[in-house]
Enzyme design. Sequence first.
Site, PDB file in Angstrom:
ATOM      1  N   LYS A 120       0.868  -1.188   0.000  1.00 60.93           N
ATOM      2  CA  LYS A 120       0.000   0.000   0.000  1.00 60.93           C
ATOM      3  C   LYS A 120       0.900   1.232   0.000  1.00 60.93           C
ATOM      4  CE  LYS A 120      -3.951   1.957   2.573  1.00 60.93           C
ATOM      5  NZ  LYS A 120      -4.889   1.748   3.693  1.00 60.93           N
ATOM      6  N   SER A 165      -9.818   1.868   2.883  1.00 58.05           N
ATOM      7  CA  SER A 165      -8.938   2.652   2.058  1.00 58.05           C
ATOM      8  C   SER A 165      -7.916   1.821   1.293  1.00 58.05           C
ATOM      9  CB  SER A 165      -8.186   3.680   2.912  1.00 58.05           C
ATOM     10  OG  SER A 165      -7.315   3.032   3.823  1.00 58.05           O
ATOM     11  N   SER A 223     -10.156  -0.557   6.974  1.00 57.70           N
ATOM     12  CA  SER A 223      -9.527  -0.366   5.660  1.00 57.70           C
ATOM     13  C   SER A 223      -8.836  -1.586   5.066  1.00 57.70           C
ATOM     14  CB  SER A 223      -8.517   0.783   5.724  1.00 57.70           C
ATOM     15  OG  SER A 223      -9.176   2.010   5.777  1.00 57.70           O
TER      16      SER A 223
END
Lengths: 93, 484
Positions: B76, B151, B175
């Site tokens: 990420k 997210s 997330s």
Amino acid sequence: MKHDDIIALAHLARININSDMVDDVTDNINNILSLVDQLQQADTDGVEPMSHPLDASQRLRADEVTEKDQRDSLQSVSPAVESGLFLVPQVIE
Amino acid sequence: MHQYTIAELITGLREKRFSSTELTQHYLDRIHTLDKQFNSYISVNEEQALASALKADERIAKGESGDLCGIPIAHKDLFCTQGVKTSCGSKMLDNFIPPYNATIVENLANAGAVTLGKTNMDEFAMGSSNESSFYGAVKNPWDTNTVPGGSSGGSAAAIAAQLAAATTGSDTGGSIRQPASFCGLTGLKPTYGRVSRWGMVAYASSLDQAGPMTRTAEDAAIMLNTMAGFDAKDSTSVDEAKPDYTATLNDSLEGLRIGVPEEYFQDGLDNDVATLIQSALAEYEKLGATLHTISLPHTHLAVPAYYVIAPAEASANLSRFDGVRYGHRCDNPSDLMDLYKRSREEGFGEEVKRRILVGAYALSAGYYDAYYRKAQQVRRLIKQDFVDAFKQVDVIAGPVAPTPAFGIGAKSKDPVSMYLEDIYTLPTNLAGLCGISIPCGLTPNKQPVGLQLTGNYFAEAKLLNVAHQFQQQTDHHKQTALND
């Protein structure tokens, strides 16, 4: 919150808000605040506030130098640097 | 090769059916061909990936490799990667090339994992749909008209489209788990303090936790073995013994007590989701577990408590982005105040600015007690609900999200409706517990749905065992978005 409150808050948070956006931002913030106002229903008398999931306190370490000087490497990503100093607009006349 | 789990890839590499270089090249080719449709990557590092793969092949040839050696993964884009842009999905950090690696990046690299690139995400991890990224929305590979969740939406879409064998994610309010649910994956949020936060761009420091996103629970266990552990550089890292997470995967579930919170099955839960969760629970009964209705009476206060605490911490954390030391700086500032205000206006997107303002308000003089202190008191009530529940049950099961993936644009104009999406995942973060999402089937519209399992503090091995046993019994985790 009113229009002027948002402008004052944005100043505290050091964020510029374009004047044609202020009404939109005000509406959105008010919607969020009315959501979080549900907290007021909760009976929290005598409940200790919780700031850490495991109620742990800050870990301390021995007062010894452990890091090398990495100034040049850390400043390599800075927008404006001179002689190891960060440059900003003139602050003192 | 892209259909294989990590466990299968490890065998393939050891038996020399393919090399890490071939495997890495295969994934890179897939990313180049397919990712235009999904936008799951912000950057792809071809040269670096192939160089690591070559090194991994040498280690494998010498027989000195660990489990993850040669396995292509992606991070990420909020984990700092030395020499590789780490944008956090924001214009603010579009020019940021970290001079160091995050601890988990370092741990995975030392284990020989190959980093293919950095995945897309909601700006500063603030969002539940991956629509707030400066680099554009991510599309769900199961249906590109829908969101992948957020997210960690890019990390989820990259696995669903088989553009990486595993990815890292971060979970502040859901997330990892919610995008895992929307994309049909396994996603683990470890206990707060289990995985180092050092080098992970901070959003809400008392809630943020990094974890793996994979196809199977077994793969998550392999990833967690390398990711977890004490880190002196993270002051909130917990010095707790780390088990081998793969060692107990095959334990029997006979007599396991599963708590089913009544508050997670009330108004607002989609019927298709409810049906799939109920059939997953029935599957657990077949495995020897018993179901117990429990109550988590403060669940309805999780969203309001979170939307005070997380923005308050964010407003403090994001004050470091001031246009002086790194990140975006506005052109021709007239004075220091103008430099701060315009750099932040231009560098941050709408949702990030909203949360900073809400947080600044909650912390401001005269409002602190009514908002921030009150939210922290409610946080303790929420934690106590779980402490009481874990006296009666071993794990808690329920839905991850009230609905399957929603349409792109469906909630982006109404922040509050987006916030309510996280009602079942936020309590885990507020309490600091571990949680996992595992696929439990498709709706009639062929949309994946995740089952959420919540475990006690540091009970990741138990959660992975409970998840793995389900995956031994079912095929939901084998369904794929693309049939190639």
